[in-house]
Motif scaffolding. Structure first.
Motif, mmCIF file in Angstrom:
data_model
loop_
_atom_site.group_PDB
_atom_site.id
_atom_site.type_symbol
_atom_site.label_atom_id
_atom_site.label_comp_id
_atom_site.label_asym_id
_atom_site.label_seq_id
_atom_site.Cartn_x
_atom_site.Cartn_y
_atom_site.Cartn_z
ATOM 1 N N UNK B 9 0.820 -1.212 0.000
ATOM 2 C CA UNK B 9 0.000 0.000 0.000
ATOM 3 C C UNK B 9 0.860 1.271 0.000
ATOM 4 N N UNK B 10 2.172 1.102 0.196
ATOM 5 C CA UNK B 10 3.026 2.283 0.287
ATOM 6 C C UNK B 10 2.971 3.174 -0.959
ATOM 7 N N UNK B 11 3.086 2.596 -2.181
ATOM 8 C CA UNK B 11 3.077 3.488 -3.350
ATOM 9 C C UNK B 11 1.859 4.394 -3.397
ATOM 10 N N UNK B 12 0.673 3.843 -3.086
ATOM 11 C CA UNK B 12 -0.516 4.702 -3.081
ATOM 12 C C UNK B 12 -0.439 5.754 -1.990
ATOM 13 N N UNK B 13 0.114 5.361 -0.842
ATOM 14 C CA UNK B 13 0.271 6.324 0.246
ATOM 15 C C UNK B 13 1.160 7.478 -0.202
#
Lengths: 209, 209, 209
Positions: B9-13
């Motif tokens: 989920x980091x890239x979207x964050x």
């Protein structure tokens, strides 16, 4: 030394003057940061702009690859070393000023020649070569002046500063056209230093309007 | 969540923080335009410079293609939305300030990491990576300050603002060197937000000269 | 003339307006240099920035090759000719002002269209096309204002100047989308000149905040 021997040491000489110019202009940025009571970040940013801004502006305009200021491993560190010296030592006095004027004139000629030569090597004309020679030599100082809220000194009231860069660029272009690029660089340094030191000494200025 | 899930989920964050930063800095440009009584064009231009100027400066210096600020279909619109909000609503008060300081710190870390990572990915060294990390994070604000006739706040008198960007860039570079680019981005956001919020709260400053 | 004949002379007409714009803005830079009592170098630099700064900024942002301002053999010389005229002759009076407002409006439309068209031709979207259309038309003046220590006039208090460039860019984009790029350029010049002259005459302004 024979002529061939002289020519063989020229590239190292030019490299030395170039890096000395980065250092000196880093110091100069730091001196201005000190006068303005900036903090260490301000010293670093003004040193980088003063020392590398002209070349960065030239290279972003030419669009022939990432600016040398970022790819050369010595430039940024040398500019920051200049800032550090200005942070620690207060540089002034007659001898510093005399040394500075001479060294600054040599750097001005060296940088004008570098900018003009790079422009010619990309196939551009004489006018752009002079413009980017002058940009390399005085562009960093211009951006620095604007950044601290001053009208750039090169616009008027100075002693033939950009004018010396114009003649230095012209010297490079003329001697380069004669097939002697390294002698052109040497000629530009002599012309740039000679004219700017002479103008400072005799207080020569362009007529202002 | 397991570590792998967190990483997914980091890239979207990061994308969310990035766009939130564009919006916030668009608002900030608009707030300054409002203080200066500029018209709608002034709001739009200051918002674009504040929100996208740092990334544009980074990308023109890196010369690795048209700046993301122009190719990403969301950036310009998001910056203009920020300007529009500042045009319509007067944003101030304790809660807005608290929220702004925290969000601004996260954006500062995110942008510093983005700039440093992009510089490293092009094969440049650590010093240029820190410089362009800081440029990405504070460059837009610097250009905006100069454009409205002020000496850039990052030169001195601020609470470790560019300094936080230096440490955030350093965090990215260190963790990236350990082979964990996404964790490096996360570390940069934590370091950037943590240090800048702490410095604001405790009024930490670099010594001025 | 038949429609086909008209279309065949349009490219020369556009080239003429473009070079006239370079000349006029060179004059304008010189007029400001005269007011500030700059020397010949200041005249030349302000003329170059005024006349070619917008296009240079557009081309460095687009990163699609060395700026036209440097590769076109006429641009630099034409800007310097404008500076020379302003150096020698004091331009003012009602007729000069009337002529200038009309010519400046046509140039504004022409440059906005050039910037927008070049942006679209590189596959970028409508918002960047408008932004770079406006940048081409008003960017040189903005950089010039900042360089002499003034807040750019386009930020507020002017008579729909950047707004006319927005509409001119929009006219180009709309007519270009209909498959008529040359008529789009013509439409942009008519819209840009019409709106900016009308706004100057009627003193129309955007509401300031």
């Amino acid at each position: 030394m024979a002529a061939a021997e002289i020519e063989s040491v020229l590239p190292e000489l030019f490299r030395g003057i170039d890096l000395a110019g980065v250092f000196l202009n880093g110091v100069l940025g730091g001196i201005i940061a000190r006068r303005r009571r900036f903090d260490a970040v301000g010293f670093a940013l003004l040193a980088i702009v003063s020392a590398l801004g002209g070349g960065m502006l030239r290279d972003t305009l030419l669009q022939a690859g990432t600016p040398v200021a970022l790819t050369d491993p010595y430039y940024l560190g040398t500019a920051l070393a200049g800032a550090a010296v200005a942070f620690v030592i207060r540089l002034d006095g007659t001898w510093w000023n005399r040394f500075f004027i001479l060294a600054d004139g040599m750097v001005l000629g060296c940088w004008a020649a570098t900018g003009a030569a790079k422009t010619l090597s990309l196939g551009l004309g004489v006018l752009p070569a002079v413009l980017l020679g002058v940009t390399t030599a005085v562009g960093g100082g211009m951006i620095r002046d604007v950044a601290v809220g001053q009208v750039p000194a090169v616009f008027g009231g100075n002693t033939l500063y950009a004018t010396s860069a114009i003649f230095a660029s012209g010297a490079l272009i003329a001697v380069d056209a004669a097939g002697e690029p390294e002698l052109g660089m040497l000629a530009a340094i002599v012309v740039g230093a000679g004219l700017s030191v002479l103008a400072r000494w005799r207080n020569w200025r362009l007529p202002e309007h």
